[in-house]
Write a protein that holds these residues in place. Structure first.
Motif, PDB file in Angstrom:
ATOM      1  N   UNK A  61       0.834  -1.180   0.000  1.00 10.30           N
ATOM      2  CA  UNK A  61       0.000   0.000   0.000  1.00 10.30           C
ATOM      3  C   UNK A  61       0.879   1.243   0.000  1.00 10.30           C
ATOM      4  N   UNK A  62       0.470   2.221  -0.780  1.00 10.37           N
ATOM      5  CA  UNK A  62       1.209   3.478  -0.885  1.00 10.37           C
ATOM      6  C   UNK A  62       0.683   4.465   0.151  1.00 10.37           C
ATOM      7  N   UNK A  63       1.603   5.186   0.774  1.00 12.29           N
ATOM      8  CA  UNK A  63       1.248   6.238   1.720  1.00 12.29           C
ATOM      9  C   UNK A  63       1.370   7.571   0.998  1.00 12.29           C
ATOM     10  N   UNK A  64       0.299   8.023   0.404  1.00  7.46           N
ATOM     11  CA  UNK A  64       0.296   9.228  -0.413  1.00  7.46           C
ATOM     12  C   UNK A  64      -0.095  10.465   0.380  1.00  7.46           C
ATOM     13  N   UNK A  65      -0.958  10.318   1.365  1.00  5.97           N
ATOM     14  CA  UNK A  65      -1.485  11.461   2.097  1.00  5.97           C
ATOM     15  C   UNK A  65      -0.808  11.586   3.454  1.00  5.97           C
ATOM     16  N   UNK A  66      -0.648  12.825   3.924  1.00  5.19           N
ATOM     17  CA  UNK A  66      -0.045  13.078   5.228  1.00  5.19           C
ATOM     18  C   UNK A  66      -0.841  12.343   6.303  1.00  5.19           C
ATOM     19  N   UNK A  67      -0.149  11.614   7.130  1.00  2.00           N
ATOM     20  CA  UNK A  67      -0.772  10.828   8.198  1.00  2.00           C
ATOM     21  C   UNK A  67      -1.824   9.861   7.669  1.00  2.00           C
ATOM     22  N   UNK A  68      -1.761   9.538   6.389  1.00  2.00           N
ATOM     23  CA  UNK A  68      -2.711   8.607   5.764  1.00  2.00           C
ATOM     24  C   UNK A  68      -4.153   9.068   5.924  1.00  2.00           C
ATOM     25  N   UNK A  69      -4.350  10.391   5.918  1.00  2.00           N
ATOM     26  CA  UNK A  69      -5.683  10.973   6.057  1.00  2.00           C
ATOM     27  C   UNK A  69      -6.041  11.760   4.808  1.00  2.00           C
ATOM     28  N   UNK A  70      -7.304  11.679   4.449  1.00  2.00           N
ATOM     29  CA  UNK A  70      -7.827  12.420   3.309  1.00  2.00           C
ATOM     30  C   UNK A  70      -9.090  13.129   3.755  1.00  2.00           C
ATOM     31  N   UNK A  71      -9.172  14.409   3.480  1.00  2.00           N
ATOM     32  CA  UNK A  71     -10.344  15.209   3.823  1.00  2.00           C
ATOM     33  C   UNK A  71     -10.996  15.649   2.525  1.00  2.00           C
ATOM     34  N   UNK A  72     -12.308  15.430   2.410  1.00  2.00           N
ATOM     35  CA  UNK A  72     -12.999  15.791   1.186  1.00  2.00           C
ATOM     36  C   UNK A  72     -14.244  16.608   1.529  1.00  2.00           C
ATOM     37  N   UNK A  73     -14.337  17.768   0.907  1.00  5.88           N
ATOM     38  CA  UNK A  73     -15.486  18.644   1.090  1.00  5.88           C
ATOM     39  C   UNK A  73     -16.506  18.304   0.013  1.00  5.88           C
ATOM     40  N   UNK A 118      -8.389   2.670  -4.677  1.00  9.66           N
ATOM     41  CA  UNK A 118      -8.335   1.202  -4.639  1.00  9.66           C
ATOM     42  C   UNK A 118      -7.363   0.634  -5.660  1.00  9.66           C
ATOM     43  N   UNK A 119      -7.497   1.074  -6.920  1.00  2.59           N
ATOM     44  CA  UNK A 119      -6.658   0.518  -7.991  1.00  2.59           C
ATOM     45  C   UNK A 119      -5.181   0.802  -7.787  1.00  2.59           C
ATOM     46  N   UNK A 120      -4.863   1.944  -7.178  1.00  3.59           N
ATOM     47  CA  UNK A 120      -3.464   2.302  -6.962  1.00  3.59           C
ATOM     48  C   UNK A 120      -2.976   1.920  -5.574  1.00  3.59           C
ATOM     49  N   UNK A 121      -3.791   1.180  -4.859  1.00  4.40           N
ATOM     50  CA  UNK A 121      -3.451   0.694  -3.522  1.00  4.40           C
ATOM     51  C   UNK A 121      -2.914   1.810  -2.630  1.00  4.40           C
ATOM     52  N   UNK A 122      -3.629   2.936  -2.629  1.00  6.55           N
ATOM     53  CA  UNK A 122      -3.262   4.065  -1.782  1.00  6.55           C
ATOM     54  C   UNK A 122      -3.913   3.858  -0.423  1.00  6.55           C
ATOM     55  N   UNK A 123      -3.103   3.893   0.599  1.00  7.92           N
ATOM     56  CA  UNK A 123      -3.613   3.651   1.942  1.00  7.92           C
ATOM     57  C   UNK A 123      -4.214   4.933   2.512  1.00  7.92           C
ATOM     58  N   UNK A 124      -5.511   4.898   2.786  1.00 10.93           N
ATOM     59  CA  UNK A 124      -6.204   5.993   3.460  1.00 10.93           C
ATOM     60  C   UNK A 124      -6.749   5.422   4.757  1.00 10.93           C
ATOM     61  N   UNK A 125      -6.066   5.775   5.838  1.00 12.43           N
ATOM     62  CA  UNK A 125      -6.498   5.287   7.147  1.00 12.43           C
ATOM     63  C   UNK A 125      -7.792   5.951   7.564  1.00 12.43           C
ATOM     64  N   UNK A 126      -7.905   7.257   7.263  1.00 10.94           N
ATOM     65  CA  UNK A 126      -9.087   7.983   7.701  1.00 10.94           C
ATOM     66  C   UNK A 126      -9.524   8.976   6.634  1.00 10.94           C
ATOM     67  N   UNK A 127     -10.768   8.821   6.189  1.00  9.64           N
ATOM     68  CA  UNK A 127     -11.397   9.766   5.273  1.00  9.64           C
ATOM     69  C   UNK A 127     -12.335  10.635   6.096  1.00  9.64           C
TER      70      UNK A 127
END
Length: 168
Positions: A1-13, A51-60
């Motif tokens: 899994x790739x860690x792309x986002x800081x702290x594995x968190x993604x915020x979406x408005x 999903x396809x790029x196996x990006x790890x998002x611990x928290x959305x």
């Protein structure tokens, strides 16, 4: 899994619309109540990309404006659920009731973050204009959400509106 986002968190408005108009809110630089909603097509594409790029998002973290105004909120949660580890929602809590809290949990929400800046005034937020606010009901919803989703919490913005309440 790739860690792309800081702290594995993604915020979406998911919307710029809100039922409140708080004095300090810049609404992420968007105009207030512009009526914009994120499309389900975009949500599907983003979830598929993760999903396809196996990006790890611990928290959305789903936010807005007020995300409960998005007519497809539960569908958005269901789309993201297989692609991320955990989903939370930021809300002012005014539009919630027990039925909606249960529906959010059942769709995959792990916790609800309530934006409550005061527990001691007639309103929970400092408004530019008169807004309908039921602090007692919001606190009841917070209590119920914590029973179902123990990680649910309160986000407080400290301003001159509530600075004298800080110790309480």
């Amino acid at each position: 899994m790739k860690n792309l986002f800081a702290n594995n968190r993604l915020r979406i408005s998911i919307t710029d619309r809100c039922n409140f108009r708080c004095k300090y809110c810049t609404n992420e630089g968007q105009s207030h109540n512009g009526g914009n909603f994120i499309s389900l097509d975009f949500v599907k594409q983003l979830a598929m990309f993760i999903s396809e790029n196996q990006i790890y998002v611990r928290k959305l973290n789903i936010t807005g404006g007020e995300p409960l105004l998005h007519p497809e909120l539960l569908k958005i949660v269901e789309i993201f659920k297989p692609a991320v580890e955990s989903i939370s929602i930021n809300t002012n809590g005014e539009l919630l009731d027990r039925k909606k809290i249960i529906a959010l949990k059942d769709s995959g929400v792990a916790c609800i973050k309530f934006g409550i800046d005061s527990f001691f005034q007639r309103t929970t937020k400092p408004f530019y204009k008169k807004c309908i606010c039921h602090p007692t009901r919001i606190v009841e919803n917070l209590t119920f959400a914590r029973e179902l989703m123990p990680r649910s919490s309160v986000n407080i913005v400290l301003t001159d509106f509530n600075e004298d309440e800080f110790e309480n």
